[in-house]
Design an enzyme around this catalytic site. Structure first.
Site, PDB file in Angstrom:
ATOM      1  N   ILE A  49       0.659  -1.393  -0.304  1.00 10.42           N
ATOM      2  CA  ILE A  49       0.228  -0.033  -0.611  1.00 10.42           C
ATOM      3  C   ILE A  49       1.164   1.165  -0.033  1.00 10.42           C
ATOM      4  O   ILE A  49       0.364   1.932  -0.341  1.00 10.42           O
ATOM      5  CB  ILE A  49      -1.039   0.071   1.268  1.00 10.42           C
ATOM      6  CG1 ILE A  49      -1.824  -1.137   0.946  1.00 10.42           C
ATOM      7  CG2 ILE A  49      -1.785   1.531   1.394  1.00 10.42           C
ATOM      8  CD1 ILE A  49      -2.831  -0.758  -0.079  1.00 10.42           C
ATOM      9  N   GLU A  95      15.510  -1.749   4.341  1.00  8.43           N
ATOM     10  CA  GLU A  95      16.311  -0.829   2.949  1.00  8.43           C
ATOM     11  C   GLU A  95      16.385  -0.949   2.211  1.00  8.43           C
ATOM     12  O   GLU A  95      16.264  -0.110   0.850  1.00  8.43           O
ATOM     13  CB  GLU A  95      18.251  -0.845   3.544  1.00  8.43           C
ATOM     14  CG  GLU A  95      18.817  -0.592   2.440  1.00  8.43           C
ATOM     15  CD  GLU A  95      20.425  -0.495   2.740  1.00  8.43           C
ATOM     16  OE1 GLU A  95      21.508  -0.368   1.934  1.00  8.43           O
ATOM     17  OE2 GLU A  95      20.170  -1.616   3.341  1.00  8.43           O
ATOM     18  N   LYS A  99      -9.717  -6.710   9.981  1.00  7.86           N
ATOM     19  CA  LYS A  99      -9.579  -7.960  11.236  1.00  7.86           C
ATOM     20  C   LYS A  99      -9.470  -7.231  12.223  1.00  7.86           C
ATOM     21  O   LYS A  99      -9.128  -7.885  13.630  1.00  7.86           O
ATOM     22  CB  LYS A  99      -8.037  -8.475  10.586  1.00  7.86           C
ATOM     23  CG  LYS A  99      -7.979  -9.336   9.795  1.00  7.86           C
ATOM     24  CD  LYS A  99      -6.816  -9.642   9.234  1.00  7.86           C
ATOM     25  CE  LYS A  99      -7.509 -10.846   8.145  1.00  7.86           C
ATOM     26  NZ  LYS A  99      -8.060 -10.585   6.326  1.00  7.86           N
ATOM     27  N   LYS A 129      -3.759  -3.917  15.383  1.00 11.80           N
ATOM     28  CA  LYS A 129      -5.034  -2.533  14.581  1.00 11.80           C
ATOM     29  C   LYS A 129      -6.402  -1.603  15.517  1.00 11.80           C
ATOM     30  O   LYS A 129      -6.684  -0.584  15.401  1.00 11.80           O
ATOM     31  CB  LYS A 129      -5.821  -2.954  13.723  1.00 11.80           C
ATOM     32  CG  LYS A 129      -4.377  -3.751  12.810  1.00 11.80           C
ATOM     33  CD  LYS A 129      -3.549  -2.433  11.950  1.00 11.80           C
ATOM     34  CE  LYS A 129      -3.059  -2.649  10.936  1.00 11.80           C
ATOM     35  NZ  LYS A 129      -2.555  -1.451  10.519  1.00 11.80           N
ATOM     36  N   ASN A 168      -8.792  -7.463   3.033  1.00 11.28           N
ATOM     37  CA  ASN A 168      -7.758  -7.973   2.157  1.00 11.28           C
ATOM     38  C   ASN A 168      -7.683  -7.293   0.944  1.00 11.28           C
ATOM     39  O   ASN A 168      -8.236  -6.643   0.063  1.00 11.28           O
ATOM     40  CB  ASN A 168      -7.836  -8.827   1.886  1.00 11.28           C
ATOM     41  CG  ASN A 168      -8.390 -10.371   3.304  1.00 11.28           C
ATOM     42  OD1 ASN A 168      -7.022 -11.201   3.671  1.00 11.28           O
ATOM     43  ND2 ASN A 168      -9.364 -10.175   3.662  1.00 11.28           N
ATOM     44  N   LEU A 173      -5.689  -7.647  -2.773  1.00 11.31           N
ATOM     45  CA  LEU A 173      -5.228  -8.762  -3.786  1.00 11.31           C
ATOM     46  C   LEU A 173      -3.959  -8.136  -3.769  1.00 11.31           C
ATOM     47  O   LEU A 173      -3.445  -7.038  -4.722  1.00 11.31           O
ATOM     48  CB  LEU A 173      -5.934  -8.481  -4.687  1.00 11.31           C
ATOM     49  CG  LEU A 173      -7.453  -9.793  -4.463  1.00 11.31           C
ATOM     50  CD1 LEU A 173      -8.200  -9.229  -6.119  1.00 11.31           C
ATOM     51  CD2 LEU A 173      -6.264 -11.184  -3.901  1.00 11.31           C
TER      52      LEU A 173
END
Length: 480
Positions: A154, A177, A275, A287, A314, A316
């Site tokens: 993301i 790194e 979740k 979370k 989720n 993908l």
């Protein structure tokens, strides 16, 4: 022998790609456009013939292993992409590329550098969400944007899309790194090829668990906006390393929030997960605690500060998703493992999820929580069978499917929100607003105080340090 390139789609995107190839003179020669538009079939565009319809003409092309097809129809549905891919595959095209990321193309010029090999998500997923990035990212124009976990799935996609946002600086923060180096180099190549707008890109290697370092970095970067994507998220790994997960996910987030409040960061957007709802895994619990930390920070924020979270399902193709695992199992001849025949999940592609996160981040409300509407849930078994067929194989015949049972921390059906959160529509499609559920500050403070000795060494609580049993007992008593 020079590679012949066939561009599927003779519209603006296809023509721009053709011009790019002509200008560079190193990728081969565009032999023809393939299109279904009867008004242009038989004509030439800048000396390149337009052939069609696609379903008929592909069979008469004398293609070799060197030849390449580029699907350049950014507004095509996933069903149409699937039809084109099937046609090309039946006619022995082995090298099929696609111009992906409709959100990157709608507001700017398509570029050859954006094309990539077609993958299962292009034909098995949902039709991409159309979002005007220029409009969505207007709140980031001239700003300094800080992305944690910028080397992840993301985080790196946010960085790519932010090239179109007019940000003054992009800070790519992460403790890996190699991953930070990779996205930094990729963004520099995209910029060199004319993708997006000018922005100074700054790679930063660091660990958000280091409180003093986080304070120093947020102070000295003078960032205006933080997208907090970094987390340990592989559920089986997190279940085996529960203390490390709480240390990183919870206390790392606390460090970032405290520094953001201290140095007056204008916007803080935390990337949460379905979740976190009635969690059954340590990842989900971490979370959920982070969502409460964001609410706590929002209560302490100054007038021009916005603290929010965006909860999604989720993604993908992400490094934490099951797709890479299935693909590797297919490559090695199987069997492909599925936890349960009835297990379902909500899915969205990385570009779509990232575009919606950027859109939600611009909504001007402090103490806000948003939920990405990812459509109807998909059966894992159905997706697995389609993936095997995409690979040119037959489920249960060429590749067996083995059911292994749910792993620790998994449930068959995912919850998206609690009843009392009462999701309601916003001005943006696919983004729902949730009602905050107040969580007593003293209760949150007490929880962190109890968890801290398990994650950080203190002489007076030496026996608690890295004590997994103590940590899970605290989580169970305080939350579950």
């Amino acid at each position: 022998m020079e590679k012949r390139i066939y561009i599927i789609g003779a519209g603006f995107a296809g023509q721009t790609i053709a011009d790019d190839i002509k200008r560079k003179k190193v990728f081969g020669k565009v032999n023809a456009f393939l299109d279904d538009d009867k008004t242009i079939i038989g004509n030439q565009i800048d000396g390149i013939p337009v052939l069609g319809p696609i379903s008929s003409v592909a069979s008469i092309l004398n293609n070799s292993d060197l030849d390449e097809a580029i699907i350049a129809i950014p507004n095509a549905s996933v069903e149409r992409i699937r039809e084109i891919y099937t046609t090309l595959q039946k006619n022995h095209f082995k090298n099929i590329k696609i111009l992906p990321g409709i959100s990157q193309v709608v507001d700017g010029d398509p570029h050859l550098v954006l094309t990539r090999q077609i993958d299962p998500l292009d034909i098995l997923g949902r039709t991409p969400i159309v979002i005007s990035l220029k409009e969505s990212l207007n709140y980031l124009r001239g700003k300094r944007v800080f992305i944690t976990g910028a080397g992840g799935s993301i985080g790196s996609e946010l960085a790519r899309q932010l090239l179109s946002g007019g940000a003054e600086r992009l800070y790519l923060f992460g403790h890996g790194e190699n991953s930070i180096c990779n996205i930094y180099r990729e963004l520099k190549v995209l910029q060199a090829e004319g993708v997006g707008e000018k922005a100074t890109i700054v790679p930063i290697i660091g660990d958000m668990r280091d409180r003093e370092y986080v304070d120093y970095i947020i102070k000295n970067t003078k960032c205006d906006v933080i997208f907090h994507c970094a987390a340990y998220k592989h559920i089986p790994m997190v279940e085996e390393n529960q203390v490390a997960a709480i240390e990183n996910n919870v206390f790392g987030t606390e460090n970032l929030l405290d520094a953001s409040l201290k140095y007056k960061v204008s916007r803080f957007i935390f990337i949460s997960s379905y979740k976190a709802v009635s969690p059954v895994s340590v990842y989900g619990i971490s979370k959920m605690i982070c969502e409460k930390l964001v609410l706590s920070a929002a209560k302490r924020a100054q007038k021009n500060q916005n603290f929010t979270f965006v909860r999604l399902g989720n993604v993908l193709g992400s490094r934490g998703s099951f797709l890479p695992v299935l693909q590797n199992q297919i490559k090695t001849g199987g069997p492909v493992t599925v936890t349960d025949k009835d297990m379902v999940r909500y899915f969205m592609t990385i570009p779509d999820a990232s575009s919606l996160i950027l859109q939600a981040g611009g909504i001007d409300n402090n103490s806000s929580a948003y939920l990405l509407d990812m459509g109807d849930p998909i059966k894992i078994l159905d997706f697995t069978e389609q993936l095997i067929k995409f690979s040119g194989l037959e489920p249960y015949k060429d590749i067996d499917i083995k059911f292994i049972g749910a792993q620790k921390g998994e449930r068959s059906n995912e919850l998206r929100y609690l009843d009392e959160e009462k999701p309601c529509a916003t001005k943006y499609k696919n983004i729902l607003k949730l009602e905050w559920i107040d969580y007593p500050e003293e209760k949150l403070s007490s929880l962190l105080k109890k968890l801290r000795p398990c994650c950080f060494y203190t002489a007076e609580h030496e026996s608690d340090f890295r004590n997994k049993e103590k940590l899970t007992k605290i989580l169970h008593n305080e939350i579950c």
